[in-house]
Design a protein around this motif. Structure first.
Motif, PDB file in Angstrom:
ATOM      1  N   CYS A   6       0.890  -1.164   0.000  1.00  0.00           N
ATOM      2  CA  CYS A   6       0.000   0.000   0.000  1.00  0.00           C
ATOM      3  C   CYS A   6       0.926   1.211   0.000  1.00  0.00           C
ATOM      4  CB  CYS A   6      -0.874  -0.030   1.258  1.00  0.00           C
ATOM      5  SG  CYS A   6      -1.937   1.408   1.412  1.00  0.00           S
ATOM      6  N   LEU A   9      -3.000   5.688   0.360  1.00  0.00           N
ATOM      7  CA  LEU A   9      -4.251   5.217   0.956  1.00  0.00           C
ATOM      8  C   LEU A   9      -5.365   5.254  -0.080  1.00  0.00           C
ATOM      9  CD1 LEU A   9      -4.026   7.021   4.426  1.00  0.00           C
ATOM     10  CD2 LEU A   9      -3.438   4.649   3.874  1.00  0.00           C
ATOM     11  N   ASP A  43      -7.680  -5.210   7.247  1.00  0.00           N
ATOM     12  CA  ASP A  43      -6.882  -4.870   6.049  1.00  0.00           C
ATOM     13  C   ASP A  43      -7.643  -3.887   5.159  1.00  0.00           C
ATOM     14  OD1 ASP A  43      -4.746  -6.687   6.686  1.00  0.00           O
ATOM     15  OD2 ASP A  43      -6.090  -8.307   6.108  1.00  0.00           O
ATOM     16  N   MET A  46      -7.399  -0.549   6.964  1.00  0.00           N
ATOM     17  CA  MET A  46      -6.035  -0.019   7.042  1.00  0.00           C
ATOM     18  C   MET A  46      -5.582   0.611   5.722  1.00  0.00           C
ATOM     19  SD  MET A  46      -3.016  -2.269   8.697  1.00  0.00           S
ATOM     20  CE  MET A  46      -3.776  -2.924  10.147  1.00  0.00           C
ATOM     21  N   GLN A  48      -7.286   2.076   3.679  1.00  0.00           N
ATOM     22  CA  GLN A  48      -8.003   3.338   3.450  1.00  0.00           C
ATOM     23  C   GLN A  48      -7.666   4.391   4.505  1.00  0.00           C
ATOM     24  OE1 GLN A  48     -12.333   2.608   2.098  1.00  0.00           O
ATOM     25  NE2 GLN A  48     -11.817   0.794   3.288  1.00  0.00           N
ATOM     26  N   GLY A  49      -6.818   4.012   5.477  1.00  0.00           N
ATOM     27  CA  GLY A  49      -6.468   4.941   6.565  1.00  0.00           C
ATOM     28  C   GLY A  49      -7.570   5.042   7.599  1.00  0.00           C
ATOM     29  N   TYR A  51      -8.296   2.520  10.027  1.00  0.00           N
ATOM     30  CA  TYR A  51      -8.181   1.577  11.145  1.00  0.00           C
ATOM     31  C   TYR A  51      -7.601   2.278  12.369  1.00  0.00           C
ATOM     32  CZ  TYR A  51      -7.665  -2.956  13.411  1.00  0.00           C
ATOM     33  OH  TYR A  51      -7.794  -4.014  14.275  1.00  0.00           O
ATOM     34  N   GLN A  52      -7.866   1.663  13.548  1.00  0.00           N
ATOM     35  CA  GLN A  52      -7.398   2.256  14.803  1.00  0.00           C
ATOM     36  C   GLN A  52      -5.869   2.260  14.923  1.00  0.00           C
ATOM     37  OE1 GLN A  52     -10.127  -0.320  16.213  1.00  0.00           O
ATOM     38  NE2 GLN A  52      -8.811  -1.945  16.919  1.00  0.00           N
ATOM     39  N   GLN A  54      -2.587   2.530  12.430  1.00  0.00           N
ATOM     40  CA  GLN A  54      -2.187   2.799  11.047  1.00  0.00           C
ATOM     41  C   GLN A  54      -0.669   2.738  10.896  1.00  0.00           C
ATOM     42  OE1 GLN A  54      -5.414   2.723   8.949  1.00  0.00           O
ATOM     43  NE2 GLN A  54      -3.572   3.348   7.896  1.00  0.00           N
ATOM     44  N   PRO A  61       0.030  -4.993   3.543  1.00  0.00           N
ATOM     45  CA  PRO A  61      -1.143  -5.451   4.299  1.00  0.00           C
ATOM     46  C   PRO A  61      -1.031  -6.948   4.641  1.00  0.00           C
ATOM     47  CG  PRO A  61      -1.766  -4.511   2.152  1.00  0.00           C
ATOM     48  CD  PRO A  61      -0.281  -4.697   2.149  1.00  0.00           C
ATOM     49  N   VAL A  91       0.080  -6.789  10.536  1.00  0.00           N
ATOM     50  CA  VAL A  91       0.366  -6.161   9.245  1.00  0.00           C
ATOM     51  C   VAL A  91       1.587  -6.876   8.660  1.00  0.00           C
ATOM     52  CG1 VAL A  91       1.895  -4.367  10.217  1.00  0.00           C
ATOM     53  CG2 VAL A  91       0.570  -3.850   8.156  1.00  0.00           C
TER      54      VAL A  91
END
Ligand SMILES: NC(=O)c1ccc[n+]([C@@H]2O[C@H](COP(=O)([O-])OP(=O)(O)OC[C@H]3O[C@@H](n4cnc5c(N)ncnc54)[C@H](OP(=O)(O)O)[C@@H]3O)[C@@H](O)[C@H]2O)c1
Length: 334
Positions: A6, A9, A43, A46, A48-49, A51-52, A54, A61, A91
């Motif tokens: 990735c 994002l 995933d 994450m 996409q930015g 997730y709690q 990052q 991912p 990750v």
């Protein structure tokens, strides 16, 4: 080595397979040549930015993987080069070689293959913790599972049955409900997709009460959230435990509950954060895994993946979850 990366994002279409440098061994770590990796809803969030947790860009991912140890760092005991292992790293799993901390690595039992080992940690680890340590699910109780044909959902259907509960599966299509029944659910029903209006919420609540003879489920496992949460809580039994697992319906739609419901029903809303708990209570987590291995050996759980991808099509594996198409576990074979 080749890795799914990735680099900016966005959706799965932004992910790319790149040739990057091999990881370098570090103290207390091992390097694993990855044979299979698996995908979980974090995933989707994450990349996409959303997730709690990052990781900084660029990142690889994939929260879990399985393979063979090729290098050992200083301070690693109990593992050898050539050992077959699986790792829950949060990750970095969708690549040819991963550097994993020794605390996140486990041996694969002899009777288990790489695909199953890669599919086991997050879903079954979360669900056994949720049902056992958080809900104290007892044999004979009724367990309602939302999003029941997804990764954590299907693991919960199987574990609920293995623990002696009566399991009701809720999902968005008949095909998904059928998969849950094939996986041991006693009953299942379809709920509408998308944002439920007031009438649909009332219907959902009534349906759950009808299926439980008016008593309501003792335990509700909710990885979906959104507009499904409140009507489900309204249907829960006295002394019920409502497990907050995740928010697949949308991180922008985190449900807000009227607290009077907990008073009126003598129920509990119980948060479940498996990843944090594993760091604080590694021995208890290890005991849970030993129970999972035993259940697998005795045929009480079946973590077989339903959909398989390759490294070149790994972005499609993540899209599969994002598009609500996953039925059970999605793995990537390298
Ligand atoms: N608390 C923890 O420790 C923990 C650990 C692991 C995962 N989780 C969370 O659990 C949730 C599910 O993870 P998973 O890996 O099982 O995902 P998954 O395989 O994609 O399953 C999610 C299910 O949610 C339902 N859903 C409802 N609305 C959706 C939407 N807008 N988009 C996608 N799916 C939707 C889908 O079932 P229907 O179509 O049948 O509704 C789908 O099967 C995620 O929120 C994840 O972050 C939490």
């Amino acid at each position: 080595m080749k890795a799914l990366q990735c680099i900016e994002l966005g959706g799965p279409e932004k992910l790319v397979v790149n040739e990057i440098a091999d990881p370098i061994i570090a103290d207390d770590h091992v390097i694993i040549e990855v044979k299979s990796a698996s995908v979980n809803f974090p995933d989707v969030l994450m990349i996409q930015g959303l997730y709690q947790f990052q990781p900084p860009l660029p990142f690889i991912p994939g929260g879990e993987s399985a393979g063979v140890i090729t290098e050992l760092g200083k301070g690693v005991e109990g593992f050898n080069i050539g050992d077959k292992v699986f790792a829950a790293t949060g990750v970095g799993g969708i690549c040819e070689k991963i550097l994993a901390h020794k605390n996140n690595v486990r041996h694969i039992p002899d009777d288990m293959d790489f695909e199953i080992a890669a599919a086991l940690s997050v879903t079954y680890g979360t669900s056994i913790y949720a049902l056992k340590q958080r809900a104290n699910l007892r044999a004979g109780e009724t367990l309602l599972v939302l999003g029941a044909s997804g990764g954590v959902g299907l693991a919960t259907v199987q574990l609920g049955k293995a623990m002696g509960a009566r399991v009701i599966a809720a999902a968005s299509t008949q095909e998904k409900v059928d998969i849950c029944i094939e996986n041991g659910a006693d009953e299942g029903f379809i709920y509408p997709s998308g944002n439920l209006d007031r009438d649909q919420q009332k219907e959902l609540s009534n349906k759950i009460k009808e299926l439980t003879g008016g008593m309501g489920p003792n335990v509700i496992y909710d990885p979906v959230g959104g507009t499904y949460a409140e009507p489900c809580l309204r249907s829960i039994a006295w002394d019920g435990r409502y497990l907050v697992i995740g928010f697949a319906a949308g991180a922008d739609q985190i449900p807000k509950m009227p607290l009077n419901l907990t008073l009126l029903k003598g129920c509990q809303i119980v948060g479940v954060f498996w990843g944090a708990w594993t760091g604080m209570f590694p021995e208890e987590n290890q005991k849970n895994f030993e129970e999972l291995f035993e259940m697998y050996k005795n045929g009480k759980i079946d973590p077989s993946p339903s959909d398989k991808f390759t490294l070149d099509t790994a972005a499609d594996a993540i899209a599969h979850l994002k598009d609500r198409k996953a039925k059970g576990k999605v793995v990537i074979n390298l």
